[in-house]
Design an enzyme around this catalytic site. Structure first.
Site, PDB file in Angstrom:
ATOM      1  N   ASN A   8       0.814  -1.206   0.000  1.00  0.00           N
ATOM      2  CA  ASN A   8       0.000   0.000   0.000  1.00  0.00           C
ATOM      3  C   ASN A   8       0.853   1.263   0.000  1.00  0.00           C
ATOM      4  O   ASN A   8       1.037   1.893  -1.038  1.00  0.00           O
ATOM      5  CB  ASN A   8      -0.944  -0.003   1.212  1.00  0.00           C
ATOM      6  CG  ASN A   8      -2.141   0.912   1.018  1.00  0.00           C
ATOM      7  OD1 ASN A   8      -2.028   1.990   0.474  1.00  0.00           O
ATOM      8  ND2 ASN A   8      -3.298   0.474   1.460  1.00  0.00           N
ATOM      9  N   ASP A   9       1.387   1.634   1.145  1.00  0.00           N
ATOM     10  CA  ASP A   9       2.110   2.896   1.258  1.00  0.00           C
ATOM     11  C   ASP A   9       3.349   2.960   0.364  1.00  0.00           C
ATOM     12  O   ASP A   9       3.725   4.037  -0.110  1.00  0.00           O
ATOM     13  CB  ASP A   9       2.522   3.125   2.716  1.00  0.00           C
ATOM     14  CG  ASP A   9       1.319   3.133   3.654  1.00  0.00           C
ATOM     15  OD1 ASP A   9       0.308   3.747   3.281  1.00  0.00           O
ATOM     16  OD2 ASP A   9       1.397   2.516   4.726  1.00  0.00           O
ATOM     17  N   VAL A  10       3.982   1.809   0.117  1.00  0.00           N
ATOM     18  CA  VAL A  10       5.228   1.804  -0.658  1.00  0.00           C
ATOM     19  C   VAL A  10       4.992   2.004  -2.151  1.00  0.00           C
ATOM     20  O   VAL A  10       5.946   2.104  -2.925  1.00  0.00           O
ATOM     21  CB  VAL A  10       6.020   0.496  -0.433  1.00  0.00           C
ATOM     22  CG1 VAL A  10       6.445   0.378   1.024  1.00  0.00           C
ATOM     23  CG2 VAL A  10       5.219  -0.715  -0.866  1.00  0.00           C
ATOM     24  N   ALA A  51       0.276   3.523   7.216  1.00  0.00           N
ATOM     25  CA  ALA A  51       0.438   4.953   7.463  1.00  0.00           C
ATOM     26  C   ALA A  51      -0.907   5.643   7.678  1.00  0.00           C
ATOM     27  O   ALA A  51      -0.968   6.796   8.089  1.00  0.00           O
ATOM     28  CB  ALA A  51       1.176   5.620   6.295  1.00  0.00           C
TER      29      ALA A  51
END
Length: 464
Positions: A390-392, A431
């Protein structure tokens, strides 16, 4: 003299195995062998100390040592064998905390034996502080990774409070060392304040920053062990501690770069996304719509592709789909399709989590491509298959200055021709922010459990 030479020679051999083992850990194909070599070196050092030490030691001490080794070996073996890959970060935190606790306990026991020796007492109190912080901080990290502590807890002015506590702790430790005090009360006050600081240090940290925390606490444990080696004049403890501490520090810097944070910010700054940052992020509504797809459509798209890149994330580990993704990769390769894995340094819950996960299935190491090397390849890739990450892969790191992850290096999957994202739901990542990639015109969402979805993909592809 002969005894000293023999024991020091054994310590030298053990130290060499540590260095060799650490070097071999740098490559996936030799990592397991390196770990075994270093473990053998530690065993040699322990046995050498027990059998070659010529001082007067009561028999019951040897009995206690033997019991401790047996119990520790059995518990460690059973826990490590039974732990799921999704729980590996928690296990790392737990074991790391035990190392810090050991260093702190050594200091508490040895304090009375070195009263009046300023340098030795300074070494002891430093080991107690660092070991205690590592222990309590690692336990909080374990609780966060385990889901027991699901949200960051922030006291009012917590950043100022943390900085004041560590400054007071250092001043207090300096007073104990240079005053020549032999007070056990002061020593235990120091110990418990250090434990409290470890809790305060990690408690406010958001889950997205946990890889940095783990590597930092690991370096603390190594430093505490090195201080113990310095206190005893023990070369093997000193070497092992320095290697762990320096490796952990190097890894911390690497994680800081991957998270777009400076080390000063990690130690003294505000970890995780603040409430203000989240508020700013939420105020900027992401425009666009979500496009859903089906397993059949994705299978057709993959079947007629030439290049596919798989982006593994924590969702892959949760679903225990590592074997299924490897089977999918092999099936695609048998059809003449070039397949690679894009590995972000902080994907998952600890450094190298995805590498370990995929290594368990015997994925060809050459197919694991690091972020810097794979990013230029996305523009020539037909399909990117994001599984649980997701965040990456969130473009907000490049496009939204108000985002908590702004400036963080990411996998630039938005440059691929087609993007398939497999998730259980639209819930945000660790996050806690929305992912702009989901609304990209090239993105199709494939909802469902990763393992079930990938197995369905395999079935569809086999029929083509």
């Amino acid at each position: 003299m002969e005894y000293i030479f023999s024991l020091q020679f054994i310590y030298l051999i053990a130290s060499m195995t540590y260095i060799l083992g650490l070097k071999m850990l740098g490559k996936p194909e030799s990592a397991r062998r390196g770990n075994l070599i270093a473990a053998a070196g530690m065993s040699i050092a322990i046995l050498g100390t027990i059998f070659l030490y010529q001082g007067e030691v009561p028999t019951f001490i040897y009995v206690l040592i033997a019991v401790a080794i047996v119990i520790g070996t059995i518990l460690g073996w059973m826990i490590a064998k039974k732990v799921a890959m999704t729980k590996m970060p928690e296990l790392v935190s737990l074991f790391n905390g035990m190392g810090g606790a050991s260093a702190a306990l050594i200091g508490l026991i040895e304090f009375e034996h070195y009263t009046g020796k300023t340098l030795s007492i300074a070494t002891i109190v430093a080991g107690i502080i660092i070991g205690s912080i590592s222990f309590s901080g690692s336990m909080i990290a374990w609780a966060k990774l385990n889901g027991t502590l699901k949200k960051p807890l922030r006291l009012p002015k917590y950043n100022l409070l943390n900085n004041l506590v560590i400054i007071c702790l250092i001043i207090f430790a300096a007073y104990i060392a240079w005053s020549g005090s032999d007070s056990q009360l002061l020593l235990y006050v120091l110990f418990f304040v250090a434990l409290a600081y470890g809790i305060l240090f990690v408690l406010p940290i958001g889950g997205a920053d946990m890889p940095v925390v783990i590597s930092l606490l690991n370096s603390f444990t190594g430093l505490a062990a090195a201080l113990g080696g310095f206190l005893y004049g023990n070369m093997v403890m000193l070497t092992g501690g320095i290697l762990v501490g320096s490796a952990g520090t190097i890894l911390t810097f690497a994680m800081c770069d991957a998270m777009n944070r400076s080390l000063v910010n990690v130690i003294f700054g505000s970890f995780g996304s603040s409430d203000e940052q989240v508020g700013d992020m939420d105020s900027q509504t992401i425009t666009g719509s979500i496009k859903k797809t089906t397993v059949s459509d994705v299978a057709i798209l993959m079947n007629y592709s030439q290049r596919i890149i798989i982006v593994p994330g924590y969702g892959l580990a949760v679903a225990q789909a590592q074997h299924a993704i490897h089977e999918l990769e092999q099936l695609l390769a048998s059809k003449g399709i070039e397949v690679k894995y894009a590995i972000h340094p902080v994907a998952g819950r600890m450094p190298g989590h995805m590498n370990v996960l995929l290594a368990e299935t015997n994925v060809d190491y050459d197919k694991l491509v690091e972020m810097e090397d794979v990013n230029p390849e996305f523009k020539n890739t037909d399909v990117v298959f994001v599984v649980g990450a997701n965040d990456v892969v969130n473009p907000a790191a490049h496009t939204n200055p108000s985002s908590p992850i702004y400036g963080m290096p990411i996998l630039e999957v938005e440059n691929a021709k087609n993007i398939i994202i497999n998730k259980r739901s639209m819930n945000p990542g660790y996050a806690g922010i929305e992912n702009e990639l989901f609304y990209n015109q090239k993105t199709s969402m494939l909802f469902g459990d990763a393992k079930a979805v990938i197995q369905s993909l395999i079935s569809e592809l086999k029929g083509m």
